[in-house]
Design a protein around this motif. Structure first.
Motif, mmCIF file in Angstrom:
data_model
loop_
_atom_site.group_PDB
_atom_site.id
_atom_site.type_symbol
_atom_site.label_atom_id
_atom_site.label_comp_id
_atom_site.label_asym_id
_atom_site.label_seq_id
_atom_site.Cartn_x
_atom_site.Cartn_y
_atom_site.Cartn_z
ATOM 1 N N ASP A 17 2.621 5.041 -3.871
ATOM 2 C CA ASP A 17 2.350 5.814 -2.662
ATOM 3 C C ASP A 17 3.371 6.910 -2.417
ATOM 4 O O ASP A 17 3.513 7.390 -1.288
ATOM 5 C CB ASP A 17 2.303 4.878 -1.447
ATOM 6 N N SER A 18 4.094 7.334 -3.463
ATOM 7 C CA SER A 18 5.139 8.341 -3.236
ATOM 8 C C SER A 18 4.555 9.633 -2.660
ATOM 9 O O SER A 18 5.171 10.263 -1.800
ATOM 10 C CB SER A 18 5.895 8.640 -4.535
ATOM 11 N N GLU A 19 3.362 10.004 -3.114
ATOM 12 C CA GLU A 19 2.731 11.211 -2.564
ATOM 13 C C GLU A 19 2.439 11.043 -1.081
ATOM 14 O O GLU A 19 2.650 11.970 -0.275
ATOM 15 C CB GLU A 19 1.435 11.493 -3.325
ATOM 16 N N LEU A 20 2.002 9.846 -0.694
ATOM 17 C CA LEU A 20 1.685 9.581 0.708
ATOM 18 C C LEU A 20 2.955 9.544 1.547
ATOM 19 O O LEU A 20 3.000 10.065 2.669
ATOM 20 C CB LEU A 20 0.927 8.264 0.836
ATOM 21 N N GLN A 21 4.015 8.926 1.000
ATOM 22 C CA GLN A 21 5.291 8.881 1.704
ATOM 23 C C GLN A 21 5.894 10.276 1.850
ATOM 24 O O GLN A 21 6.423 10.636 2.914
ATOM 25 C CB GLN A 21 6.272 7.964 0.964
ATOM 26 N N ARG A 22 5.829 11.056 0.784
ATOM 27 C CA ARG A 22 6.360 12.417 0.855
ATOM 28 C C ARG A 22 5.626 13.228 1.918
ATOM 29 O O ARG A 22 6.231 13.987 2.682
ATOM 30 C CB ARG A 22 6.246 13.106 -0.512
ATOM 31 N N ILE A 82 -2.436 8.281 6.857
ATOM 32 C CA ILE A 82 -2.609 8.914 5.546
ATOM 33 C C ILE A 82 -3.126 7.896 4.533
ATOM 34 O O ILE A 82 -4.016 8.198 3.726
ATOM 35 C CB ILE A 82 -1.284 9.544 5.075
ATOM 36 N N CYS A 83 -2.574 6.678 4.552
ATOM 37 C CA CYS A 83 -3.026 5.628 3.627
ATOM 38 C C CYS A 83 -4.522 5.392 3.737
ATOM 39 O O CYS A 83 -5.241 5.302 2.725
ATOM 40 C CB CYS A 83 -2.284 4.323 3.906
ATOM 41 N N LEU A 84 -5.013 5.277 4.956
ATOM 42 C CA LEU A 84 -6.421 4.977 5.159
ATOM 43 C C LEU A 84 -7.324 6.142 4.751
ATOM 44 O O LEU A 84 -8.495 5.947 4.450
ATOM 45 C CB LEU A 84 -6.669 4.601 6.620
ATOM 46 N N GLN A 85 -6.745 7.335 4.714
ATOM 47 C CA GLN A 85 -7.502 8.509 4.288
ATOM 48 C C GLN A 85 -7.496 8.687 2.772
ATOM 49 O O GLN A 85 -8.245 9.508 2.241
ATOM 50 C CB GLN A 85 -6.908 9.767 4.944
#
Length: 225
Positions: A17-22, A82-85
């Protein structure tokens, strides 16, 4: 040496999830501190760190517990939205489901030590079905009760919660601070999990890494020999 205890970081280790965290951190730092996040920022001041450390750093002063709690709640809500998307990203790392099933079938112990806060850990358990393999009550989270990584305390507590022995333990991590924490815990194996096509983690030269993976497929046989 046969590995019979398995301790995981979560973000970047069990999910890529690095893209989501960023995305979440970039939005949060821009809104709150008018700071444009760089990759160096993410690697050195965010990845593997607890939120209190990161917010104190960008505020240039220690924040009160209430201020930190408010900022953390805002940032983590951004992240969960963001995760849910992004179901294409918010899923377990390839091969991990089979790996965890193999560990469970063998009767070995597993636990998680994560810089994530309780609301996120609850979210992960609910959305990803982690109670299939892990005891939620034994997971070590970012609740302010222990020093954060790179101190080894969170990993040692997670190991103690499942009656583990460092000499037969593997720790799975993705961040520089997490690898340092695993090294300080003096476990048998430190495994670096690297997301394909993501920036290479900027590890200190003193870091010791026994194995590097991008998938858990075939790993159980190697570690349980």
């Amino acid at each position: 040496m046969m590995i019979t205890h398995y301790i995981f970081d979560f973000n970047g280790t069990m999910i890529f999830d690095s893209e989501l965290q960023r995305q979440a951190w970039s939005k949060m730092l821009a809104q709150t501190f008018n700071h444009q996040m760089t990759e160096t920022d993410f690697q050195t001041q965010i990845a593997g760190r607890n939120n209190s450390y990161t917010f104190d750093h960008y505020a240039n002063q220690p924040l009160s517990a209430d201020e930190t709690a408010d900022l953390s709640a805002r940032k983590e809500q951004i992240y969960r939205d963001i995760c849910l998307q992004r179901p294409d990203k918010f899923r377990l790392v390839p091969g991990l489901t089979e790996f965890l099933d193999q560990v469970k079938t063998a009767g070995y112990s597993m636990n998680i030590a994560t810089a994530s806060e309780k609301v996120n850990v609850d979210f992960f358990f609910d959305q990803l079905g982690l109670n299939r393999w892990f005891d939620h009550d034994k997971v070590v989270i970012n609740d302010g009760g222990l020093p954060g990584k790179p101190a080894p305390d969170m990993f040692l507590a997670a190991l103690a919660n499942v009656q583990g022995d460092p000499t037969t333990t593997a720790i799975f991590e993705d961040s520089p601070s997490g690898i340092q924490a695993a090294n300080q815990a003096q476990v048998a194996k430190t495994v670096l999990v690297v997301e394909p096509n993501a920036p290479t983690p900027m590890m200190p030269k003193t870091s010791h890494i026994d194995d590097q993976i991008s998938t858990y497929q075939g790993l159980f046989a190697r570690l349980s020999q």
